[in-house]
Write an enzyme that holds these catalytic residues in place. Sequence first.
Site, PDB file in Angstrom:
ATOM      1  N   TRP A  47      14.225  51.728  65.293  1.00 16.05           N
ATOM      2  CA  TRP A  47      13.147  50.842  65.750  1.00 16.05           C
ATOM      3  C   TRP A  47      12.088  51.788  66.302  1.00 16.05           C
ATOM      4  O   TRP A  47      12.290  52.436  67.334  1.00 16.05           O
ATOM      5  CB  TRP A  47      13.659  49.893  66.830  1.00 16.05           C
ATOM      6  CG  TRP A  47      12.669  48.808  67.178  1.00 16.05           C
ATOM      7  CD1 TRP A  47      12.511  47.610  66.543  1.00 16.05           C
ATOM      8  CD2 TRP A  47      11.721  48.814  68.246  1.00 16.05           C
ATOM      9  NE1 TRP A  47      11.512  46.882  67.155  1.00 16.05           N
ATOM     10  CE2 TRP A  47      11.013  47.594  68.197  1.00 16.05           C
ATOM     11  CE3 TRP A  47      11.384  49.735  69.238  1.00 16.05           C
ATOM     12  CZ2 TRP A  47      10.002  47.262  69.100  1.00 16.05           C
ATOM     13  CZ3 TRP A  47      10.377  49.404  70.137  1.00 16.05           C
ATOM     14  CH2 TRP A  47       9.698  48.184  70.063  1.00 16.05           C
TER      15      TRP A  47
ATOM     16  N   ARG B  63      19.979  46.602  65.563  1.00 18.51           N
ATOM     17  CA  ARG B  63      19.358  47.322  66.678  1.00 18.51           C
ATOM     18  C   ARG B  63      17.984  47.882  66.320  1.00 18.51           C
ATOM     19  O   ARG B  63      17.256  48.357  67.188  1.00 18.51           O
ATOM     20  CB  ARG B  63      20.269  48.462  67.120  1.00 18.51           C
ATOM     21  CG  ARG B  63      21.623  48.009  67.608  1.00 18.51           C
ATOM     22  CD  ARG B  63      22.439  49.190  68.033  1.00 18.51           C
ATOM     23  NE  ARG B  63      21.946  49.732  69.275  1.00 18.51           N
ATOM     24  CZ  ARG B  63      22.456  49.445  70.474  1.00 18.51           C
ATOM     25  NH1 ARG B  63      23.479  48.646  70.570  1.00 18.51           N
ATOM     26  NH2 ARG B  63      21.957  49.982  71.551  1.00 18.51           N
TER      27      ARG B  63
ATOM     28  N   LYS C 177      17.518  43.800  68.366  1.00 20.58           N
ATOM     29  CA  LYS C 177      18.444  42.967  69.140  1.00 20.58           C
ATOM     30  C   LYS C 177      18.469  43.351  70.622  1.00 20.58           C
ATOM     31  O   LYS C 177      18.398  42.495  71.482  1.00 20.58           O
ATOM     32  CB  LYS C 177      19.842  43.096  68.525  1.00 20.58           C
ATOM     33  CG  LYS C 177      20.901  42.253  69.194  1.00 20.58           C
ATOM     34  CD  LYS C 177      20.710  40.791  68.877  1.00 20.58           C
ATOM     35  CE  LYS C 177      21.731  39.897  69.543  1.00 20.58           C
ATOM     36  NZ  LYS C 177      21.270  38.501  69.578  1.00 20.58           N
TER      37      LYS C 177
ATOM     38  N   GLU D 270      10.059  33.408  66.822  1.00 23.44           N
ATOM     39  CA  GLU D 270      10.599  34.718  66.454  1.00 23.44           C
ATOM     40  C   GLU D 270      11.152  34.785  65.045  1.00 23.44           C
ATOM     41  O   GLU D 270      11.115  35.843  64.432  1.00 23.44           O
ATOM     42  CB  GLU D 270      11.607  35.236  67.492  1.00 23.44           C
ATOM     43  CG  GLU D 270      12.952  34.588  67.528  1.00 23.44           C
ATOM     44  CD  GLU D 270      13.889  35.258  68.546  1.00 23.44           C
ATOM     45  OE1 GLU D 270      14.753  34.553  69.064  1.00 23.44           O
ATOM     46  OE2 GLU D 270      13.794  36.465  68.812  1.00 23.44           O
TER      47      GLU D 270
ATOM     48  N   CYS E 214      17.575  51.781  68.769  1.00 28.34           N
ATOM     49  CA  CYS E 214      18.049  52.251  67.468  1.00 28.34           C
ATOM     50  C   CYS E 214      19.571  52.180  67.418  1.00 28.34           C
ATOM     51  O   CYS E 214      20.233  52.147  68.447  1.00 28.34           O
ATOM     52  CB  CYS E 214      17.609  53.689  67.242  1.00 28.34           C
ATOM     53  SG  CYS E 214      15.843  53.918  67.459  1.00 28.34           S
TER      54      CYS E 214
ATOM     55  N   HIS F  76      -3.264  19.186  81.791  1.00 25.65           N
ATOM     56  CA  HIS F  76      -3.998  20.232  82.504  1.00 25.65           C
ATOM     57  C   HIS F  76      -4.559  21.289  81.552  1.00 25.65           C
ATOM     58  O   HIS F  76      -4.922  22.378  81.987  1.00 25.65           O
ATOM     59  CB  HIS F  76      -3.092  20.865  83.565  1.00 25.65           C
ATOM     60  CG  HIS F  76      -2.649  19.869  84.593  1.00 25.65           C
ATOM     61  ND1 HIS F  76      -3.476  19.426  85.606  1.00 25.65           N
ATOM     62  CD2 HIS F  76      -1.487  19.181  84.727  1.00 25.65           C
ATOM     63  CE1 HIS F  76      -2.830  18.523  86.329  1.00 25.65           C
ATOM     64  NE2 HIS F  76      -1.624  18.360  85.814  1.00 25.65           N
TER      65      HIS F  76
ATOM     66  N   ASN G 159      18.628  57.682  70.263  1.00 22.55           N
ATOM     67  CA  ASN G 159      18.203  56.340  70.662  1.00 22.55           C
ATOM     68  C   ASN G 159      17.539  56.490  72.024  1.00 22.55           C
ATOM     69  O   ASN G 159      18.140  57.076  72.923  1.00 22.55           O
ATOM     70  CB  ASN G 159      19.442  55.429  70.747  1.00 22.55           C
ATOM     71  CG  ASN G 159      19.119  54.040  71.255  1.00 22.55           C
ATOM     72  OD1 ASN G 159      17.981  53.583  71.156  1.00 22.55           O
ATOM     73  ND2 ASN G 159      20.116  53.364  71.795  1.00 22.55           N
ATOM     74  N   GLY G 160      16.309  55.990  72.177  1.00 19.93           N
ATOM     75  CA  GLY G 160      15.663  56.059  73.492  1.00 19.93           C
ATOM     76  C   GLY G 160      14.285  56.679  73.429  1.00 19.93           C
ATOM     77  O   GLY G 160      13.688  56.792  72.349  1.00 19.93           O
TER      78      GLY G 160
ATOM     79  N   GLU H 208      12.734  27.731  75.141  1.00 12.53           N
ATOM     80  CA  GLU H 208      13.673  28.420  74.256  1.00 12.53           C
ATOM     81  C   GLU H 208      13.500  27.937  72.801  1.00 12.53           C
ATOM     82  O   GLU H 208      13.539  28.736  71.858  1.00 12.53           O
ATOM     83  CB  GLU H 208      15.107  28.195  74.749  1.00 12.53           C
ATOM     84  CG  GLU H 208      16.215  28.704  73.848  1.00 12.53           C
ATOM     85  CD  GLU H 208      16.177  30.206  73.575  1.00 12.53           C
ATOM     86  OE1 GLU H 208      15.412  30.928  74.232  1.00 12.53           O
ATOM     87  OE2 GLU H 208      16.893  30.654  72.672  1.00 12.53           O
TER      88      GLU H 208
ATOM     89  N   LYS I 264      12.553  30.368  69.660  1.00 16.39           N
ATOM     90  CA  LYS I 264      13.350  30.458  68.430  1.00 16.39           C
ATOM     91  C   LYS I 264      12.447  30.300  67.209  1.00 16.39           C
ATOM     92  O   LYS I 264      12.520  31.067  66.257  1.00 16.39           O
ATOM     93  CB  LYS I 264      14.435  29.379  68.369  1.00 16.39           C
ATOM     94  CG  LYS I 264      15.718  29.555  69.091  1.00 16.39           C
ATOM     95  CD  LYS I 264      16.603  30.696  68.726  1.00 16.39           C
ATOM     96  CE  LYS I 264      16.170  31.965  69.375  1.00 16.39           C
ATOM     97  NZ  LYS I 264      16.749  32.310  70.653  1.00 16.39           N
TER      98      LYS I 264
END
Length: 611
Positions: free
Chosen positions: A77, A30, A606, A492, A2, A508, A103-104, A485, A489
Site C-alpha cells: 500500500w 493489507r 484493511k 467504500e 503492507c 439544518h 511495512n511502515g 455505518e 459501507k
Amino acid sequence: MCGILGTVIHDGVNELRETLITGLKAVEYRGYDSAGVAILGPNGLFINKRAGKIAVLEDHLGGDVLSGTVGLGHTRWATHGVPSDNNSHPHQDFRERITIVHNGIIENYAELKQELMTMGVEFTTETDTEVAANLIGFYYNGDLPAAVCRAARRIDGSFSMCVMAKDQPRMLIGIRNKLPLLVGHGPGVTYLGSDVTAFLAYTREVTYLADGEIVVIDGPACRFMDWRTGEPVVKQQERVEWDIEQAQKGGFETFMMKEIHEQPAVIRQILERYLPSEDAPVYLPGLDDFAAERETRLISLVGCGTAFHACKVGKYMLEGLAGVPCRVQLAHEALYHQAPIGKHAVTVAVSQSGETADTLGAVRTQSAIGSPVIAIANVVGSSLTREADLTLYTMAGPEISVASTKAFTCQLTVLTLIALWVAEKFQRKPPEELKRLKTELLGIPAKMELILESKYTLEKLARVYRHVDHFYYLGRGISYPVAMEGALKLKEISYVHAEGYAGGEMKHGAIALIEPGFPTCLLAPRSNLVDKMVGNMEEILSRKGEVMVVTNVPQRFADYDVHVFPFPDCPQVLSPLLMSLPLQLFAYYSAKLRDRDIDQPRNLAKSVVVE
Ligand code: M6R
C-alpha cells in the site's frame, strides 16, 4: 499497511514460488498497489516485482519453478512513491548485497538518504524502504543481525522488516518496531509474516515479536533479541485458533459475502462463551477484577471508521442500559486532544485488527494520563491487546474483506454484553427487564438468518438505485451511528457518495440537496422515534425525493410510496445488530452492479497502521 512474508528452508532447497504467492494472496487485503518476491537459491538471487495486484506478478512469473533456501514476498500500500514496478518491494542496497521487504514509514528517511548519498550511495527509487536497505548495506560486514540492529537504531518511525543477505543462504532476519510481525514454525520451514494468515496454510504454531525485538532465523535455529540492547529474549511459542478454512472464501464469490453470512454463527459463538443462557449472569473474563480495582465515572470510547461507529452505538447502549456516562472520539482526534479525564475514566478502544495506528496512539495518550484501557479486539496477540489492561475478544475469526461487516456486529455484541454486565452488577435495571433483553439477545442470530434469507430483496433495491451518485442515510438515537455505518459501507465499496445523518439534522442544511430522485435510506426501528422518522420521510417525499425504509414496523410506512425492507422485531437497543445486515447487503449489491472490486476497494487497505 503492507503485507510481508518470509520463508527459510531448514535443509536443502524447496520450491518457494507457490508458498510465497499463496501467502501473499492471504495478506493482499493489507495493500494491493504492487507486489514482489525475492528468492535466494543455488543459482543466486531472483527478484520479480510489479505494479498492480498479485495476479499481475503471477503472470510475469509464468510457470517457472523457483527454488531456493530463503524467500521474501511483499504486497504494497504505497506511502512513499507512486505504485510502479520500480518502487515495488523487495528493495536492495545499491551494491545488491542486502534485500528487504518493509511495512511502515521511515520518518527520517530524507536526512538518512542525504547522509548516505554524501558517502556515495546511489538511489534508484522514491521509497523510504530503499534508505533502510542501504543503511543496512552500509553497516554490513558479514554480521547481518548486527547490521540490522545498528540500522534500526538510526531509524525513526514505525516498521516491521524482513532482511536477507546474498551471502547468507540460510539466514532471514525479522525486526519489529510498532508494526506486527510474527514467526511461524512449520515442519522444515520457518516463516515470517505481518499476520498469521500469511502462513496459516502451513502452520498454526507461532511466536509474536514484541516492539523492539529482532528474530534471527538461521536454518532451523531461531533466536530472539532486543535490537536496542542486543540482549537475548526468551519467547513463548503459541498455537493460534484460526484455521485456514476460515481464511478462505468457502464457496462464496467474495470474502465480504462470506463474512456477511458468517454473522449469525460468530455471534452465536460469542454468546455461547459470554452468555450461555438468559438465566446465567453475563460472564466477561477479567471484567470483575478490572472493575473491583477501580471506580469508573466515565467511559471514553475510541476507534476509527467502522469501529468508531460501533463506539457510537456502544454509547447509547452503555448510557441507556447501564447508566454510565460515555464520550466517543475518533481515535485520531483523541490522539491530539487532551481531554480532562483521568484514572476514573476507563478507555474502551475498539479495533478489529488491533493494529490501527490512530487507535493505538489514542490509547497511549489516554493511558499516559492514568486512564485504564479495555480493548475490544478481534486479532489475538495484536498490539492493542498487548497494551490494554484487559482485552475482550470479539471472536469473529479472520475478516479478510477490507469492508468490515462481521467485525462490526461482533463489536456491537460485546458492547451490548458489557452494558448488560454493568446493568446487572450494579442493579441499574430490574432483573426481569434484563432477563427479557438477554432472551432477545440470544434470539438475534436466528433473526439475522431470516434477514440473510431475504437478501435478494436487497439486490432488487440496489437495482432500483443502480444509477444514483449520492445517497443519504438517516437515523435517530441509536440508529444514527448505524446510518453512518451504512453510508460508509456504500461509499467504500461502490464509490457512491453517501452520508449518514441524524434525522433531526436534515432541516439544518442537508435537506437542501433533496430534489426529484435523490435517494434516502431511513432507519426506523420500533421506538419512540418512529413518528419523527415518518416526519423526515414526509419532508423528503414532498420534495419528490426517493425513500427506502429499513424498519421492523413496516405497517407504519404501508401507505406511502416508498420501498420498505422489513426486519424482525426486537428491542430498540438491539436493532443495530439486525439493521446492519440489510445495509451491508445493499452496499454489496450496489457495488456488484457497478462492477467494483468488492473485497479490495480502491485506495484502501484493511489495517491502517500509519497515521
Ligand atoms: O482494524 P480497525 O477496526 O481498527 O480498523 C478501523 C477502520 O480502519 C476500519 O473499520 C475501516 O473503516 C473499514 N474499512 C470499514 O469498513
